[in-house]
Design an enzyme around this catalytic site. Structure first.
Site, PDB file in Angstrom:
ATOM      1  N   TYR A 143       0.850  -1.196   0.000  1.00  0.00           N
ATOM      2  CA  TYR A 143       0.000   0.000   0.000  1.00  0.00           C
ATOM      3  C   TYR A 143       0.881   1.241   0.000  1.00  0.00           C
ATOM      4  CZ  TYR A 143      -3.200   3.666   1.501  1.00  0.00           C
ATOM      5  OH  TYR A 143      -3.920   4.823   1.573  1.00  0.00           O
ATOM      6  N   GLU A 231      -3.297   7.695  -4.103  1.00  0.00           N
ATOM      7  CA  GLU A 231      -3.348   6.413  -3.402  1.00  0.00           C
ATOM      8  C   GLU A 231      -3.183   5.272  -4.394  1.00  0.00           C
ATOM      9  OE1 GLU A 231      -6.082   4.567   0.083  1.00  0.00           O
ATOM     10  OE2 GLU A 231      -7.134   4.964  -1.798  1.00  0.00           O
TER      11      GLU A 231
END
Length: 421
Positions: A143, A231
């Site tokens: 992530y 993101e």
């Protein structure tokens, strides 16, 4: 100002009603657009192409993916949770990995259909494009994100060596694996900063130097394009030992539209609330909610207080609408058109405290709006401040059936009662 209003409302009056869509101070673009933008900055992304018809699907398969045996077909809507979403037609999932001879069939079942996810609400969103991507062999998922952080007063990189699921779930299950690296907005990202991020990601086989460069390129994209959030989930490691942005979400600051014209040209108004699109065209600050009392107020703070007091009296606001301090009669008329276009609105509350904004201008706008729009719902008006007597006289002489109020509390109470009647 419109961006500031959205930011204020998004974090303050959650008690006033449920959002019809998530409201933030940003431009949101589709995944395929984000991938193209990252590619321009040297970030590794999967080979892919967005298509809007079955003819385009066939051409893409033959020309872009001549040697691929499997492809990923991704529905393109401005909402998260696509993979677990459901089409109103019954098809499960907005993301499918299929053999090349099945691509046209699955794309045909997505295009033009409404996809419902946890972020769209029950109304869902129409899929106008699908994104065809090469299927990568992933050996590791991580992530990565960059956000604007109030505490450090600058960009903050968040990384986790596990990815592929929401950051909220990761924070709950693996809090010790999440690292945060603040970046000095004036000095920019350093090799040391990027190395800390790579150490936090802990890639298994990707070259460390190349990984550091990828992190620096992502930050450069964030800085140069006025991002508010970048993101990547997952940031994947492939069998060829590369870091690849397998999926990405980018938001951009509305206040930077004047210098990011190329990026803001990517805006897809078909994915936005049509009332907000109409409001933006006439420079009104509007955010749709799910209530029944339409609000027209001047000033963001007064607008939020109005929504709060409506809730206090047992009602629910249908919107946030700030006409600002120098609205024209035309803008007031357009504001009424937007309010009355919402079938859920059963009453309208006009709350004006005239300072820069003059009460007579608002009153004239209300009267003119009544001539153009068929007002079928009760209208409660509270005027106070500059030119208030002129404003009240204009309303009285108009012959309109209005409910007048002495103060905000009285106005909210009368709006809720009008709704009940």
């Amino acid at each position: 100002m419109r961006g500031l209003a959205k930011k204020l409302v998004s974090r303050s009056l959650s008690i006033s009603g449920k959002w019809q869509q998530q409201q933030l101070r940003r431009l949101n673009i589709h995944e395929y657009q984000g991938a193209e933008l990252m590619g321009k900055y040297g970030v590794n992304v999967p080979k892919g192409v967005a298509v809007s018809s079955l003819d385009d699907v066939k051409k893409a398969i033959d020309q872009v993916f001549p040697n691929e045996t499997e492809l990923v077909v991704k529905s393109q809507i401005l909402a998260g949770g696509r993979g677990l979403g459901t089409f109103k037609s019954g098809l499960k999932g907005g993301v499918h990995i299929v053999n090349r001879d099945q691509v046209q069939d699955i794309a045909g079942k997505m295009l033009g259909q409404v996809l419902v996810t946890k972020q769209t609400g029950s109304q869902g969103k129409v899929v106008s494009k699908v994104y065809l991507c090469e299927k990568l062999s992933l050996v590791n998922e991580m992530y990565f994100s960059i956000i604007l952080d109030r505490k450090s007063a600058g960009p903050l990189i968040i990384a986790c060596k596990k990815g592929g699921t929401s950051i909220e779930d990761l924070a709950e299950k693996f809090p010790d694996m999440i690292i945060k690296v603040p970046i000095d907005v004036f000095a920019g990202i350093t090799d040391e900063d990027a190395a800390k991020v790579v150490d936090g990601l802990a890639p298994k086989a990707a070259d460390r130097k190349d990984s550091i460069e990828q992190v620096k390129k992502l930050y450069e994209l964030f800085r140069k394009t006025d991002c508010t959030m970048l993101e990547i989930n997952p940031l994947a490691e492939t069998s060829t030992n590369q870091l690849v942005a397998a999926d990405a979400k980018l938001n951009f600051d509305d206040n930077a539209a004047f210098r990011q014209k190329e990026i803001f040209a990517l805006r897809d108004p078909t994915q936005e609330d049509p009332r907000e699109v109409a409001a933006a065209k006439v420079d009104l600050n509007y955010i749709g909610l799910d209530g029944e009392i339409g609000c027209m107020v001047n000033g963001a703070g007064l607008a939020m207080a109005t929504m709060d007091i409506i809730k206090l009296h047992g009602g629910t606001p249908a919107n946030f609408l700030d006409v600002g301090g120098n609205a024209s009669e035309h803008q007031v008329v357009e504001a009424f058109k937007i309010l009355t276009s919402d079938d859920k609105v059963k009453a309208i509350l006009v709350n004006i405290f005239g300072g820069i904004m003059k009460c007579d201008v608002i009153a004239s706008g209300i009267v003119n709006a009544a001539k153009e729009v068929s007002l079928k719902v009760p209208v409660v008006v509270r005027l106070e401040g500059t030119n208030v007597e002129q404003g009240k006289r204009i309303l009285k002489e108009s012959g309109m059936k209005l409910i007048t109020a002495d103060d905000l509390d009285d106005a909210a109470e009368k709006a809720v009662k009008a709704l009940a009647n």
